[in-house]
Design a protein around this motif. Structure first.
Motif, PDB file in Angstrom:
ATOM      1  N   ARG A 133      32.811 -37.453  34.037  1.00 40.74           N
ATOM      2  CA  ARG A 133      31.954 -38.089  33.034  1.00 40.74           C
ATOM      3  C   ARG A 133      30.743 -37.207  32.749  1.00 40.74           C
ATOM      4  N   ALA A 134      30.168 -36.646  33.802  1.00 48.34           N
ATOM      5  CA  ALA A 134      29.008 -35.777  33.636  1.00 48.34           C
ATOM      6  C   ALA A 134      29.374 -34.541  32.813  1.00 48.34           C
ATOM      7  N   LEU A 135      30.530 -33.967  33.084  1.00 53.61           N
ATOM      8  CA  LEU A 135      30.962 -32.796  32.321  1.00 53.61           C
ATOM      9  C   LEU A 135      31.239 -33.156  30.867  1.00 53.61           C
ATOM     10  N   GLY A 178      18.284 -36.078  30.126  1.00 52.31           N
ATOM     11  CA  GLY A 178      18.581 -34.761  30.678  1.00 52.31           C
ATOM     12  C   GLY A 178      18.775 -33.719  29.592  1.00 52.31           C
ATOM     13  N   THR A 179      19.423 -34.126  28.502  1.00 51.20           N
ATOM     14  CA  THR A 179      19.615 -33.212  27.370  1.00 51.20           C
ATOM     15  C   THR A 179      18.275 -32.792  26.783  1.00 51.20           C
ATOM     16  N   ASN A 180      17.405 -33.748  26.553  1.00 49.68           N
ATOM     17  CA  ASN A 180      16.102 -33.441  25.949  1.00 49.68           C
ATOM     18  C   ASN A 180      15.232 -32.597  26.884  1.00 49.68           C
ATOM     19  N   ILE A 181      15.210 -32.958  28.154  1.00 49.70           N
ATOM     20  CA  ILE A 181      14.425 -32.177  29.115  1.00 49.70           C
ATOM     21  C   ILE A 181      15.034 -30.782  29.271  1.00 49.70           C
ATOM     22  N   ALA A 218      27.991 -33.457  29.083  1.00 46.37           N
ATOM     23  CA  ALA A 218      27.411 -32.134  28.860  1.00 46.37           C
ATOM     24  C   ALA A 218      28.099 -31.430  27.693  1.00 46.37           C
ATOM     25  N   VAL A 219      29.410 -31.592  27.583  1.00 45.36           N
ATOM     26  CA  VAL A 219      30.140 -31.027  26.445  1.00 45.36           C
ATOM     27  C   VAL A 219      29.670 -31.694  25.145  1.00 45.36           C
ATOM     28  N   GLY A 220      29.402 -32.989  25.202  1.00 44.11           N
ATOM     29  CA  GLY A 220      28.875 -33.692  24.031  1.00 44.11           C
ATOM     30  C   GLY A 220      27.515 -33.170  23.621  1.00 44.11           C
ATOM     31  N   SER A 221      26.690 -32.847  24.597  1.00 43.08           N
ATOM     32  CA  SER A 221      25.387 -32.257  24.312  1.00 43.08           C
ATOM     33  C   SER A 221      25.551 -30.905  23.625  1.00 43.08           C
ATOM     34  N   PHE A 222      26.470 -30.086  24.112  1.00 43.81           N
ATOM     35  CA  PHE A 222      26.729 -28.776  23.512  1.00 43.81           C
ATOM     36  C   PHE A 222      27.282 -28.924  22.097  1.00 43.81           C
ATOM     37  N   PHE A 268      24.334 -32.643  32.199  1.00 48.22           N
ATOM     38  CA  PHE A 268      25.190 -32.702  33.391  1.00 48.22           C
ATOM     39  C   PHE A 268      24.416 -33.259  34.586  1.00 48.22           C
ATOM     40  N   LEU A 269      23.217 -32.741  34.826  1.00 50.49           N
ATOM     41  CA  LEU A 269      22.417 -33.208  35.961  1.00 50.49           C
ATOM     42  C   LEU A 269      21.957 -34.653  35.769  1.00 50.49           C
ATOM     43  N   GLY A 270      21.625 -35.002  34.531  1.00 55.26           N
ATOM     44  CA  GLY A 270      21.228 -36.384  34.259  1.00 55.26           C
ATOM     45  C   GLY A 270      22.348 -37.363  34.554  1.00 55.26           C
ATOM     46  N   GLU A 271      23.548 -37.006  34.170  1.00 56.60           N
ATOM     47  CA  GLU A 271      24.694 -37.878  34.451  1.00 56.60           C
ATOM     48  C   GLU A 271      25.018 -37.918  35.935  1.00 56.60           C
ATOM     49  N   LEU A 272      24.807 -36.810  36.620  1.00 54.25           N
ATOM     50  CA  LEU A 272      25.023 -36.823  38.073  1.00 54.25           C
ATOM     51  C   LEU A 272      23.984 -37.696  38.776  1.00 54.25           C
ATOM     52  N   LEU A 273      22.777 -37.749  38.238  1.00 53.76           N
ATOM     53  CA  LEU A 273      21.778 -38.668  38.804  1.00 53.76           C
ATOM     54  C   LEU A 273      22.188 -40.121  38.575  1.00 53.76           C
ATOM     55  N   TYR A 274      22.801 -40.372  37.431  1.00 56.64           N
ATOM     56  CA  TYR A 274      23.246 -41.730  37.101  1.00 56.64           C
ATOM     57  C   TYR A 274      24.421 -42.154  37.980  1.00 56.64           C
ATOM     58  N   ASP A 275      25.401 -41.259  38.097  1.00 58.60           N
ATOM     59  CA  ASP A 275      26.593 -41.565  38.894  1.00 58.60           C
ATOM     60  C   ASP A 275      27.059 -40.262  39.554  1.00 58.60           C
ATOM     61  N   SER A 276      26.665 -40.059  40.787  1.00 57.94           N
ATOM     62  CA  SER A 276      26.935 -38.781  41.447  1.00 57.94           C
ATOM     63  C   SER A 276      28.404 -38.586  41.802  1.00 57.94           C
TER      64      SER A 276
END
Length: 166
Positions: A124-126, A85-88, A129-133, A111-119
């Protein structure tokens, strides 16, 4: 002709510094081209060691620029979905005409990638996403430092050969 090459090289190095923050411009690569253009002048003798070492640094930094945001996502607990999700998101963020899309894209993508993994696990998704930033900021800082070193090297070489150039 030397003056034109000197100005062109300096402009490349300066654009490279700005490119360290804008993912659309490959900052270290443009700065390296500015260094290489400096050596095309008649006043500055070619130094293949400097060009080779700085080219190697540029290649390593360019590869790390794509790896670090994904590693930041993983470090903050993201899954492979978050990394993808980060790369895309980075690619979509660069291509969309929204302000700061290159920052928003990886964040939203993770965030969306993690929500796809575990909605069900929004925290965890947030966190991913903070780690990506954080990875994006680390990557931008690393590119900025390298581009500033190239600017300093450019100015040092110009200063060393100032009597032949001017």
């Amino acid at each position: 002709m030397d003056t034109l090459l000197l100005i062109l090289g300096f402009l490349c190095v300066i654009v490279g510094v700005f490119g360290s923050f804008l993912p659309v411009l490959p900052g270290p690569s443009i700065s390296w081209i500015g260094l290489a253009v400096l050596y095309f002048t008649n006043a500055v003798p070619a130094n293949y060691w400097i060009l080779g070492i700085t080219l190697l640094i540029t290649i390593v930094i360019s590869v790390l620029d794509y790896v670090i945001p994904a590693k930041g996502t993983k470090k903050f607990g993201g899954s492979s979905y978050g990394i993808w999700g980060t790369n895309i998101g980075l690619i979509v963020g660069i291509l969309t005409p929204i302000p700061f899309g290159f920052i928003i894209g990886p964040f939203v993508g993770a965030f969306l990638g993690e929500l796809l993994y575990d909605s069900k696990n929004h925290n965890r998704a947030l966190k991913a996403a903070v780690g990506s930033f954080a990875g994006f900021l680390a990557s931008s800082f690393m590119k900025f430092v390298v581009c500033m070193m190239y600017l300093g090297l450019f100015l040092a070489i110009v200063w060393q050969y100032r009597s032949a150039i001017f």
